[in-house]
Scaffold this motif. Sequence first.
Motif, PDB file in Angstrom:
ATOM      1  N   GLY A 173       0.836  -1.200   0.000  1.00  0.00           N
ATOM      2  CA  GLY A 173       0.000   0.000   0.000  1.00  0.00           C
ATOM      3  C   GLY A 173       0.867   1.244   0.000  1.00  0.00           C
ATOM      4  N   TRP A 174       0.586   2.150  -0.916  1.00  0.00           N
ATOM      5  CA  TRP A 174       1.326   3.409  -1.049  1.00  0.00           C
ATOM      6  C   TRP A 174       0.347   4.572  -0.988  1.00  0.00           C
ATOM      7  N   GLU A 175       0.803   5.696  -0.443  1.00  0.00           N
ATOM      8  CA  GLU A 175      -0.027   6.896  -0.442  1.00  0.00           C
ATOM      9  C   GLU A 175      -0.290   7.364  -1.866  1.00  0.00           C
ATOM     10  N   THR A 176       0.761   7.367  -2.709  1.00  0.00           N
ATOM     11  CA  THR A 176       0.619   7.810  -4.096  1.00  0.00           C
ATOM     12  C   THR A 176       1.382   6.855  -5.012  1.00  0.00           C
ATOM     13  N   LEU A 177       1.040   6.882  -6.271  1.00  0.00           N
ATOM     14  CA  LEU A 177       1.760   6.083  -7.265  1.00  0.00           C
ATOM     15  C   LEU A 177       3.231   6.478  -7.306  1.00  0.00           C
ATOM     16  N   GLU A 178       3.503   7.772  -7.226  1.00  0.00           N
ATOM     17  CA  GLU A 178       4.879   8.265  -7.298  1.00  0.00           C
ATOM     18  C   GLU A 178       5.723   7.813  -6.109  1.00  0.00           C
TER      19      GLU A 178
ATOM     20  N   ASP B 251      17.295   1.617  -1.217  1.00  0.00           N
ATOM     21  CA  ASP B 251      16.532   0.527  -0.607  1.00  0.00           C
ATOM     22  C   ASP B 251      15.892  -0.372  -1.661  1.00  0.00           C
ATOM     23  N   PHE B 252      15.488   0.190  -2.805  1.00  0.00           N
ATOM     24  CA  PHE B 252      14.961  -0.653  -3.882  1.00  0.00           C
ATOM     25  C   PHE B 252      16.052  -1.578  -4.399  1.00  0.00           C
ATOM     26  N   GLN B 253      17.260  -1.073  -4.551  1.00  0.00           N
ATOM     27  CA  GLN B 253      18.377  -1.914  -4.999  1.00  0.00           C
ATOM     28  C   GLN B 253      18.642  -3.029  -3.993  1.00  0.00           C
ATOM     29  N   GLU B 254      18.526  -2.707  -2.711  1.00  0.00           N
ATOM     30  CA  GLU B 254      18.710  -3.726  -1.670  1.00  0.00           C
ATOM     31  C   GLU B 254      17.591  -4.755  -1.727  1.00  0.00           C
ATOM     32  N   TRP B 255      16.364  -4.317  -1.959  1.00  0.00           N
ATOM     33  CA  TRP B 255      15.225  -5.230  -2.127  1.00  0.00           C
ATOM     34  C   TRP B 255      15.512  -6.228  -3.240  1.00  0.00           C
ATOM     35  N   ARG B 256      15.945  -5.715  -4.384  1.00  0.00           N
ATOM     36  CA  ARG B 256      16.232  -6.594  -5.516  1.00  0.00           C
ATOM     37  C   ARG B 256      17.401  -7.534  -5.223  1.00  0.00           C
ATOM     38  N   ARG B 257      18.392  -7.064  -4.476  1.00  0.00           N
ATOM     39  CA  ARG B 257      19.511  -7.922  -4.106  1.00  0.00           C
ATOM     40  C   ARG B 257      19.033  -9.069  -3.223  1.00  0.00           C
TER      41      ARG B 257
ATOM     42  N   ASP C 183       9.894   7.535  -5.817  1.00  0.00           N
ATOM     43  CA  ASP C 183      10.631   7.562  -4.550  1.00  0.00           C
ATOM     44  C   ASP C 183      11.289   6.222  -4.232  1.00  0.00           C
ATOM     45  N   PHE C 184      10.506   5.138  -4.221  1.00  0.00           N
ATOM     46  CA  PHE C 184      11.074   3.844  -3.827  1.00  0.00           C
ATOM     47  C   PHE C 184      11.958   3.265  -4.919  1.00  0.00           C
ATOM     48  N   ARG C 185      11.452   3.224  -6.135  1.00  0.00           N
ATOM     49  CA  ARG C 185      12.254   2.628  -7.207  1.00  0.00           C
ATOM     50  C   ARG C 185      13.549   3.381  -7.479  1.00  0.00           C
ATOM     51  N   GLY C 186      13.611   4.643  -7.120  1.00  0.00           N
ATOM     52  CA  GLY C 186      14.827   5.424  -7.303  1.00  0.00           C
ATOM     53  C   GLY C 186      15.765   5.391  -6.110  1.00  0.00           C
ATOM     54  N   SER C 187      15.436   4.579  -5.115  1.00  0.00           N
ATOM     55  CA  SER C 187      16.207   4.585  -3.871  1.00  0.00           C
ATOM     56  C   SER C 187      17.204   3.429  -3.795  1.00  0.00           C
TER      57      SER C 187
END
Length: 99
Positions: A55-60, A71-77, A65-69
């Motif tokens: 669940g996200w407040e907004t699509l962005e 933390d997203f790279q860590e998620w994928r790792r 925000d997340f995909r550019g972080s």
Amino acid sequence: MIFEIAHIHIKPDTHAAFEAAVKEAVPLFRRARGCLSTRLERSIEQGDHYRLVVGWETLENHTVDFRGSADFQEWRRLVGGFFAAPPQVEHMHTVLTGF
């Protein structure tokens, strides 16, 4: 609120390790801007298939925000090595709640 629904097909016999990796990643989502909730669901009929529902407040908050972080790279790792195919992601919003 919008929901990111990721349809994830993992490699056979990796369920416990995949679920542990997703659990390890929970803090990444918890601290993400605009992230309100996460849950992982496993298919009963097709045991190698999961749905990650975030669940996200907004699509962005997800797409920018997340995909550019980092933390997203860590998620994928953490989870990327379990994927049998690239996840299919769609974004949904609730249009009706019955009860």
